[in-house]
Scaffold this motif. Structure first.
Motif, PDB file in Angstrom:
ATOM      1  N   ARG A   1      -4.473  11.274   6.627  1.00  0.00           N
ATOM      2  CA  ARG A   1      -3.468  10.791   5.677  1.00  0.00           C
ATOM      3  C   ARG A   1      -2.215  11.649   5.677  1.00  0.00           C
TER       4      ARG A   1
ATOM      5  N   GLU B   1       0.754  12.284   3.198  1.00  0.00           N
ATOM      6  CA  GLU B   1       1.191  11.987   1.842  1.00  0.00           C
ATOM      7  C   GLU B   1       2.668  12.278   1.680  1.00  0.00           C
TER       8      GLU B   1
ATOM      9  N   SER C   1      -1.902   6.151   6.218  1.00  0.00           N
ATOM     10  CA  SER C   1      -3.107   6.605   6.918  1.00  0.00           C
ATOM     11  C   SER C   1      -2.942   6.377   8.413  1.00  0.00           C
TER      12      SER C   1
ATOM     13  N   GLN D   1       1.599   6.946   0.592  1.00  0.00           N
ATOM     14  CA  GLN D   1       0.931   7.665   1.669  1.00  0.00           C
ATOM     15  C   GLN D   1       0.693   6.723   2.843  1.00  0.00           C
TER      16      GLN D   1
ATOM     17  N   HIS E   1       9.386  11.499  -3.517  1.00  0.00           N
ATOM     18  CA  HIS E   1       9.399  10.059  -3.744  1.00  0.00           C
ATOM     19  C   HIS E   1      10.797   9.488  -3.553  1.00  0.00           C
TER      20      HIS E   1
ATOM     21  N   SER F   1       2.698   1.682  -3.387  1.00  0.00           N
ATOM     22  CA  SER F   1       1.930   2.076  -4.570  1.00  0.00           C
ATOM     23  C   SER F   1       1.325   3.470  -4.422  1.00  0.00           C
ATOM     24  N   ASP F   2       0.927   3.842  -3.205  1.00  0.00           N
ATOM     25  CA  ASP F   2       0.267   5.153  -3.048  1.00  0.00           C
ATOM     26  C   ASP F   2       1.179   6.216  -2.448  1.00  0.00           C
TER      27      ASP F   2
ATOM     28  N   GLU G   1       0.835  -1.181   0.000  1.00  0.00           N
ATOM     29  CA  GLU G   1       0.000   0.000   0.000  1.00  0.00           C
ATOM     30  C   GLU G   1       0.882   1.247   0.000  1.00  0.00           C
TER      31      GLU G   1
ATOM     32  N   ARG H   1       4.884  -5.026  -8.501  1.00  0.00           N
ATOM     33  CA  ARG H   1       5.114  -3.583  -8.337  1.00  0.00           C
ATOM     34  C   ARG H   1       6.580  -3.191  -8.394  1.00  0.00           C
TER      35      ARG H   1
END
Ligand code: ATP
Ligand code: MG
Length: 299
Positions: A166, A168, A160, A158, A172, A155-156, A152, A192
């Protein structure tokens, strides 16, 4: 060396940059490292122990001029150690400081703020204002739930946090995951990632690596050393020697002032490259004996 916001222009750039950072990449290593920086995809690096998986991430960080954030995986590793934790002690102090004056609602709103978070490596990596290199080392030591959580994140980009919302990624990271293959990783994770298989290097490549780490070792001794290590790897051993062992052996030979590797030197130092009782016997019988005999003499 690059600045943190710069990316390499070509595969040749990456090769030269990694070399300058003290790592001699094979062709596929340079290609995958280049693609990882350009595509922003994580790289899964697999291979036997001691072939330079961890070092690749360190060298990449040096070359890219980025901080290396490292998450060392182990059995039982959980989110609290990998992602974030609440700083209970600080929360408690705040509650005590406020007691009496404020109601629970106010205190609660207060103690679940960012200043009460302890960032662990994964959160540090994505919350960093400057892009970093994130090394998730030995991912195969964790369980599948941890892998799912990681997916998770990867891929995102972020995280939670139930009490906070969240978070973010500000930047990267370049992500490298390493695995010794002690368990099969999930297809979902592999999908991935870019994949890099690091194996024991070819003779000339290994010689270059050994010479890089031990430039003081005599050229002919270095070549002989690598030839022997490659022979030893051909035997059916519990633990074949890796690049790490070749480097250690070179250092040991320098310290002992060895000017050649004959039967005696080999017997005295072979425990630097072979580390199992039964392996020692096999190697002594198959390689040691050959070295005892002067070249050209038949068995
Ligand atoms: N291509 C290379 N160029 C320079 N040094 C290398 C290279 N490959 C390996 N090494 C050296 O080999 C040693 C072992 O590397 P490293 O610790 O990265 O292995 P590893 O694959 O992570 O092993 P493990 O699976 O046991 O963690 C290090 O000292 C590293 O500097
Ligand atoms: Mg390692």
């Amino acid at each position: 060396m690059l600045e943190p916001d710069q990316l390499p222009e070509s595969i040749e750039d990456v090769t030269a940059g990694l070399r300058a950072a003290g790592y001699l990449p094979g062709t596929s290593t340079a290609i995958v490292a280049f693609l990882a920086t350009k595509l922003g995809k994580p790289v899964l690096v697999e291979g036997p122990a001691g072939v330079g998986k961890t070092e690749l991430a360190k060298a990449l960080a040096r070359y890219l001029g980025r901080t290396l954030v490292r998450l060392q995986c182990y059995e039982g590793l959980d989110e609290a150690k990998a992602l974030y934790e609440w700083n209970y002690r600080k929360q408690l102090l705040r509650i005590q400081a406020e007691s009496g004056e404020a109601g629970w609602q106010d205190v609660q709103a207060d103690i679940f703020g960012e200043e009460f978070l302890l960032a662990r490596p994964l959160m540090t990596a994505i919350a960093s204002p400057e892009p970093v290199v994130l090394l998730i080392d030995e991912i195969d030591k964790t369980d599948q739930e941890f892998e799912a959580m990681l997916l998770e994140l990867l891929s995102d980009f972020q995280i939670s946090i139930p009490e906070l919302g969240r978070i973010e990624a500000r930047t990267h990271p370049v992500v490298l995951l390493t695995s010794n293959n002690t368990r099969e990783l999930t297809e979902a994770l592999k999908r991935r990632c870019l994949y890099l298989w690091l194996d024991y290097p070819e003779l000339e490549h290994e010689l270059e690596i050994v010479r890089l780490h031990s430039p003081d070792l005599d050229e002919t001794v270095a070549r002989k050393l690598v030839e022997i290590v490659q022979q030893v790897r051909e035997l059916d051993l519990k633990k074949p020697p890796s690049i790490a062992e070749s480097i250690d052996w070179a250092r040991a030979l320098i310290l002992l002032g060895a000017t050649e590797i004959n039967g005696d030197t080999f017997r005295e130092t072979m425990s630097v490259i072979v580390k199992h009782r039964t392996d020692l016997d096999i190697v002594a019988a198959r390689v040691g004996v050959k070295l005892e005999r002067p070249a050209g003499e038949a068995a």
